[in-house]
Design a protein around this motif. Structure first.
Motif, PDB file in Angstrom:
ATOM      1  N   LEU A 147      37.884  35.669  -7.509  1.00 56.72           N
ATOM      2  CA  LEU A 147      38.171  36.174  -8.692  1.00 56.72           C
ATOM      3  C   LEU A 147      39.457  36.782  -8.896  1.00 56.72           C
ATOM      4  O   LEU A 147      40.060  36.841  -9.991  1.00 56.72           O
ATOM      5  CB  LEU A 147      36.729  37.089  -9.337  1.00 56.72           C
ATOM      6  CG  LEU A 147      35.607  36.343  -9.285  1.00 56.72           C
ATOM      7  CD1 LEU A 147      34.786  37.217  -9.904  1.00 56.72           C
ATOM      8  CD2 LEU A 147      35.618  35.013 -10.311  1.00 56.72           C
ATOM      9  N   TRP A 148      39.797  37.744  -7.840  1.00 55.09           N
ATOM     10  CA  TRP A 148      40.806  38.764  -7.873  1.00 55.09           C
ATOM     11  C   TRP A 148      42.036  38.073  -7.282  1.00 55.09           C
ATOM     12  O   TRP A 148      43.214  38.696  -7.468  1.00 55.09           O
ATOM     13  CB  TRP A 148      40.550  39.843  -7.331  1.00 55.09           C
ATOM     14  CG  TRP A 148      40.214  39.745  -5.853  1.00 55.09           C
ATOM     15  CD1 TRP A 148      39.395  39.254  -5.005  1.00 55.09           C
ATOM     16  CD2 TRP A 148      41.317  39.816  -4.914  1.00 55.09           C
ATOM     17  NE1 TRP A 148      39.598  38.937  -3.640  1.00 55.09           N
ATOM     18  CE2 TRP A 148      40.840  39.582  -3.559  1.00 55.09           C
ATOM     19  CE3 TRP A 148      42.579  40.223  -4.699  1.00 55.09           C
ATOM     20  CZ2 TRP A 148      41.385  39.638  -2.343  1.00 55.09           C
ATOM     21  CZ3 TRP A 148      43.405  40.529  -3.599  1.00 55.09           C
ATOM     22  CH2 TRP A 148      42.698  39.892  -2.480  1.00 55.09           C
ATOM     23  N   ASN A 149      42.163  36.848  -6.658  1.00 55.73           N
ATOM     24  CA  ASN A 149      43.407  36.355  -6.019  1.00 55.73           C
ATOM     25  C   ASN A 149      43.266  34.691  -6.250  1.00 55.73           C
ATOM     26  O   ASN A 149      42.458  34.172  -5.635  1.00 55.73           O
ATOM     27  CB  ASN A 149      43.327  36.852  -4.776  1.00 55.73           C
ATOM     28  CG  ASN A 149      44.860  36.528  -4.182  1.00 55.73           C
ATOM     29  OD1 ASN A 149      45.719  35.878  -4.786  1.00 55.73           O
ATOM     30  ND2 ASN A 149      44.943  37.254  -2.911  1.00 55.73           N
ATOM     31  N   ASN A 150      44.344  34.256  -6.796  1.00 57.79           N
ATOM     32  CA  ASN A 150      44.426  32.597  -6.910  1.00 57.79           C
ATOM     33  C   ASN A 150      45.396  32.134  -5.817  1.00 57.79           C
ATOM     34  O   ASN A 150      45.840  30.945  -5.827  1.00 57.79           O
ATOM     35  CB  ASN A 150      44.846  32.335  -8.195  1.00 57.79           C
ATOM     36  CG  ASN A 150      46.335  32.777  -8.542  1.00 57.79           C
ATOM     37  OD1 ASN A 150      46.747  33.395  -7.886  1.00 57.79           O
ATOM     38  ND2 ASN A 150      46.569  32.158  -9.769  1.00 57.79           N
ATOM     39  N   GLU A 151      45.479  32.918  -4.575  1.00 55.69           N
ATOM     40  CA  GLU A 151      46.440  32.331  -3.594  1.00 55.69           C
ATOM     41  C   GLU A 151      45.676  32.270  -2.524  1.00 55.69           C
ATOM     42  O   GLU A 151      44.820  33.173  -2.123  1.00 55.69           O
ATOM     43  CB  GLU A 151      47.735  33.200  -3.721  1.00 55.69           C
ATOM     44  CG  GLU A 151      48.502  33.045  -4.871  1.00 55.69           C
ATOM     45  CD  GLU A 151      49.813  34.243  -4.386  1.00 55.69           C
ATOM     46  OE1 GLU A 151      50.847  33.821  -5.122  1.00 55.69           O
ATOM     47  OE2 GLU A 151      49.780  35.212  -3.694  1.00 55.69           O
ATOM     48  N   LYS A 152      46.044  31.203  -1.524  1.00 56.49           N
ATOM     49  CA  LYS A 152      45.311  31.072  -0.069  1.00 56.49           C
ATOM     50  C   LYS A 152      46.456  31.492   0.974  1.00 56.49           C
ATOM     51  O   LYS A 152      47.583  30.595   0.728  1.00 56.49           O
ATOM     52  CB  LYS A 152      44.893  29.683   0.174  1.00 56.49           C
ATOM     53  CG  LYS A 152      44.216  29.530   1.545  1.00 56.49           C
ATOM     54  CD  LYS A 152      43.594  28.250   1.599  1.00 56.49           C
ATOM     55  CE  LYS A 152      43.242  27.965   3.085  1.00 56.49           C
ATOM     56  NZ  LYS A 152      42.891  26.630   3.205  1.00 56.49           N
ATOM     57  N   LYS A 153      46.474  32.603   1.478  1.00 54.40           N
ATOM     58  CA  LYS A 153      47.653  32.884   2.310  1.00 54.40           C
ATOM     59  C   LYS A 153      47.296  32.693   3.862  1.00 54.40           C
ATOM     60  O   LYS A 153      46.032  33.034   4.304  1.00 54.40           O
ATOM     61  CB  LYS A 153      47.899  34.338   2.233  1.00 54.40           C
ATOM     62  CG  LYS A 153      48.334  34.551   0.879  1.00 54.40           C
ATOM     63  CD  LYS A 153      48.573  36.150   0.490  1.00 54.40           C
ATOM     64  CE  LYS A 153      48.965  36.399  -1.121  1.00 54.40           C
ATOM     65  NZ  LYS A 153      49.146  37.739  -1.338  1.00 54.40           N
ATOM     66  N   TYR A 154      48.137  32.217   4.664  1.00 55.45           N
ATOM     67  CA  TYR A 154      47.933  31.996   6.075  1.00 55.45           C
ATOM     68  C   TYR A 154      49.083  31.810   6.948  1.00 55.45           C
ATOM     69  O   TYR A 154      50.238  31.604   6.415  1.00 55.45           O
ATOM     70  CB  TYR A 154      46.967  31.040   6.508  1.00 55.45           C
ATOM     71  CG  TYR A 154      47.402  29.689   6.225  1.00 55.45           C
ATOM     72  CD1 TYR A 154      47.856  28.869   7.064  1.00 55.45           C
ATOM     73  CD2 TYR A 154      47.325  29.086   4.859  1.00 55.45           C
ATOM     74  CE1 TYR A 154      48.614  27.486   6.800  1.00 55.45           C
ATOM     75  CE2 TYR A 154      47.598  27.700   4.478  1.00 55.45           C
ATOM     76  CZ  TYR A 154      48.302  26.996   5.334  1.00 55.45           C
ATOM     77  OH  TYR A 154      48.822  25.846   5.100  1.00 55.45           O
ATOM     78  N   TYR A 155      49.066  32.425   7.927  1.00 54.33           N
ATOM     79  CA  TYR A 155      50.191  32.132   9.058  1.00 54.33           C
ATOM     80  C   TYR A 155      50.070  31.001  10.128  1.00 54.33           C
ATOM     81  O   TYR A 155      48.661  30.916  10.299  1.00 54.33           O
ATOM     82  CB  TYR A 155      50.409  33.169   9.909  1.00 54.33           C
ATOM     83  CG  TYR A 155      51.056  34.487   9.210  1.00 54.33           C
ATOM     84  CD1 TYR A 155      52.616  34.432   8.993  1.00 54.33           C
ATOM     85  CD2 TYR A 155      50.458  35.573   8.669  1.00 54.33           C
ATOM     86  CE1 TYR A 155      53.368  35.367   8.565  1.00 54.33           C
ATOM     87  CE2 TYR A 155      51.153  36.545   7.904  1.00 54.33           C
ATOM     88  CZ  TYR A 155      52.523  36.423   7.879  1.00 54.33           C
ATOM     89  OH  TYR A 155      53.354  37.435   7.123  1.00 54.33           O
ATOM     90  N   THR A 156      50.882  30.240  10.641  1.00 54.06           N
ATOM     91  CA  THR A 156      50.671  29.205  11.786  1.00 54.06           C
ATOM     92  C   THR A 156      51.390  29.854  12.842  1.00 54.06           C
ATOM     93  O   THR A 156      52.514  30.252  12.736  1.00 54.06           O
ATOM     94  CB  THR A 156      50.805  27.719  11.322  1.00 54.06           C
ATOM     95  OG1 THR A 156      52.359  27.662  10.924  1.00 54.06           O
ATOM     96  CG2 THR A 156      49.897  27.456  10.324  1.00 54.06           C
ATOM     97  N   LEU A 157      51.127  29.605  14.002  1.00 60.23           N
ATOM     98  CA  LEU A 157      51.668  30.010  15.337  1.00 60.23           C
ATOM     99  C   LEU A 157      51.656  28.717  16.024  1.00 60.23           C
ATOM    100  O   LEU A 157      50.665  28.195  16.402  1.00 60.23           O
ATOM    101  CB  LEU A 157      50.937  31.250  16.079  1.00 60.23           C
ATOM    102  CG  LEU A 157      51.479  31.522  17.435  1.00 60.23           C
ATOM    103  CD1 LEU A 157      53.056  32.238  17.034  1.00 60.23           C
ATOM    104  CD2 LEU A 157      50.769  32.586  18.063  1.00 60.23           C
ATOM    105  N   THR A 158      52.873  28.312  16.320  1.00 55.85           N
ATOM    106  CA  THR A 158      53.113  26.968  17.199  1.00 55.85           C
ATOM    107  C   THR A 158      53.889  27.240  18.440  1.00 55.85           C
ATOM    108  O   THR A 158      54.856  28.115  18.565  1.00 55.85           O
ATOM    109  CB  THR A 158      53.958  25.993  16.271  1.00 55.85           C
ATOM    110  OG1 THR A 158      53.365  25.940  15.236  1.00 55.85           O
ATOM    111  CG2 THR A 158      53.930  24.606  16.919  1.00 55.85           C
TER     112      THR A 158
END
Length: 474
Positions: A147-158
């Motif tokens: 409800l409070w955030n409409n973003e999906k955030k993540y990091y990728t480490l390759t």
């Protein structure tokens, strides 16, 4: 990477270089592709180069946990590569005074680290391992439970598959340790309270800048020193608590009439230990599971506070009898309907006890749990027994030793001819330190003798209170 059985070393190296160059040139094109095609290409790239990719989402796999590895990566990359990254986002910290840089969406950062096995060897540069960080931010479809955030955030480490043990066991640990050191160096203590709006956001926070200290606390010096010694001993006893098989926490019950300094005592404790403060509003918590979720998401070096606990919920010893009487008077269906409409809290005494010293109390360490109340006699004995609330601290009416601290704080005097008269009246009347402090506040900052004027005002107030208490038979 192409490999031919009959090719020589030069041919193999040439093909490797060509593959790398082709893939590098394609990356500029791929970044312009739609999201699905871009992700498909990156998977092909991982297979082509035998690379391993670790995804670090903002939200942990468990429903109640925030991913601390994500926050560590954000801190590490922002601090270590702010002068090298091509695309960054600038913001401010909670105070609005300091600039904070974070990696922008789709930005790539290449980092190098030296495994422990290579540190003593001469060819250190040849043994350095390269890893690639990439930040992602995706919009979440409408109707999501977030409800409070409409973003999906993540990091990728390759990284290269050959270096999996070193990256997993050494590099990620290095990122966590470095980010912890950065946060401690730039640390600002926080005051948290549980969010009212639901969703994933459990705590809201502000900077904690309360000026109170034990040096200015109006309290008997011996009692004050005993509390300070207990706090210092607790903060240095991690090994001892582990040895005796007990969670590293300690409970404080602060009780006394209004105005005796219970909230000020909490601020003094936080400043003395340099701890954050989590102020829990029980009436805003609907279920025991929500309470557990809040507790799990507190950090170490913190004070978890429930103020006026006797007013927060029905936790007194007579709660069972009150409920029985209510059940007789009201039909069960009507009671459930009204409770739902009012949104009343369903946190129970057993749920609160489990948070204090049950299994969930061991989720985290180095935490103080502080309850305050004006009416200790109303609390259930099971809630405040020794072992749950380890120290019971009574904050009573103002005595002469506490008055001397207030006189020094407000009037900058340690001795005065009127002190003896104040001593006599304080021994005869019941007055809170807050009321005494109000009388010692200078009414006229230009007065020639502020101390005498304030002390005379205090004597007049004490004399008036003594007459009222004599009339009422107190």
């Amino acid at each position: 990477m192409f490999s031919f059985r009959n090719s020589g070393g030069f041919a193999s190296a040439t093909l490797t270089a060509m593959n790398t160059m082709i893939m590098f040139n394609l990356m500029g094109v791929v970044n312009q592709l739609p999201g699905a095609l871009c992700r498909l290409f990156r998977r092909a790239k991982l297979w082509w180069f035998r690379e391993v990719q670790i995804t670090i989402p903002e939200q942990g796999r468990e429903w109640h946990m925030y991913n601390r590895v994500f926050s560590a990566a954000e801190c590490y990359l922002g601090a270590m590569f702010s002068d090298r990254a091509l695309r960054m986002k600038a913001g401010t910290d909670r105070t609005g005074r300091s600039i904070v840089l974070t990696v922008d969406d789709a930005e790539e950062i290449v980092d190098e680290f030296l495994p422990a096995a290579m540190e003593k060897k001469e060819k250190k540069k040849a043994g350095a391992i390269k890893v690639t960080w990439r930040y992602h931010c995706q919009q979440i479809e409408k109707g999501s439970a977030r409800l409070w955030n409409n973003e999906k955030k993540y990091y990728t480490l390759t990284f290269d598959a050959r270096h999996r043990p070193e990256v997993v066991n050494e590099y990620l640990e290095h990122v966590m340790e470095t980010s912890n050191a950065i946060e401690m160096r730039n640390r600002q203590r926080k005051l948290y309270t549980n969010s009212m709006g639901g969703g994933d956001r459990l705590w809201t926070q502000v900077e904690f800048k309360h000026p109170a200290s034990f040096a200015t606390l109006a309290m008997d010096p011996k009692k004050k020193q005993a509390i300070m010694d207990d706090l210092e001993t607790f903060s240095k006893s991690q090994d001892y608590y582990a040895k005796i098989g007990k969670a590293w926490k300690r409970g404080y019950l602060l009780y006394g009439p209004p105005g005796t300094g219970k909230s000020t005592m909490i601020a003094c404790m936080a400043n003395f230990l340099d701890y954050d403060v989590y102020d829990i509003e029980l009436t805003a918590i609907r279920h025991n599971t929500d309470l557990r979720r809040l507790i799990v998401n507190t950090t170490g070096k913190s004070i978890i506070v429930i103020e006026d606990i006797d007013c927060s919920l029905q936790l007194s010893g007579a709660r069972g009898e009150a409920r029985k009487e209510k059940k007789v008077k009201e039909p069960k269906e009507k009671k459930a309907k009204e409770s739902k409409e009012k949104g009343e809290s369903k946190v129970t005494l057993s749920g609160l006890l489990n948070f204090i010293d049950g299994l969930w109390s061991a989720c985290g360490g180095e935490r103080l749990i502080v309850f305050t109340t004006n009416h200790v006699e109303k609390l259930d004995p099971a809630l405040i027994r020794r072992g749950r609330m380890d120290m019971h601290v009574e904050l009573g009416h103002c005595e002469f030793e506490a008055f001397k601290v207030l006189a020094k704080n407000y009037l900058e005097v340690e001795a005065h001819p009127l002190f003896e008269k104040v001593r006599e009246l304080l021994a005869a009347v019941k007055i809170s330190p807050a009321d005494v402090a109000e009388q010692l506040m200078p009414k006229n900052i230009r007065a020639h003798d502020k101390a005498t004027g304030c002390l005379q005002d205090l004597l007049h107030a004490l004399q008036t209170l003594l007459e009222k208490q004599s009339i009422n038979g107190i």
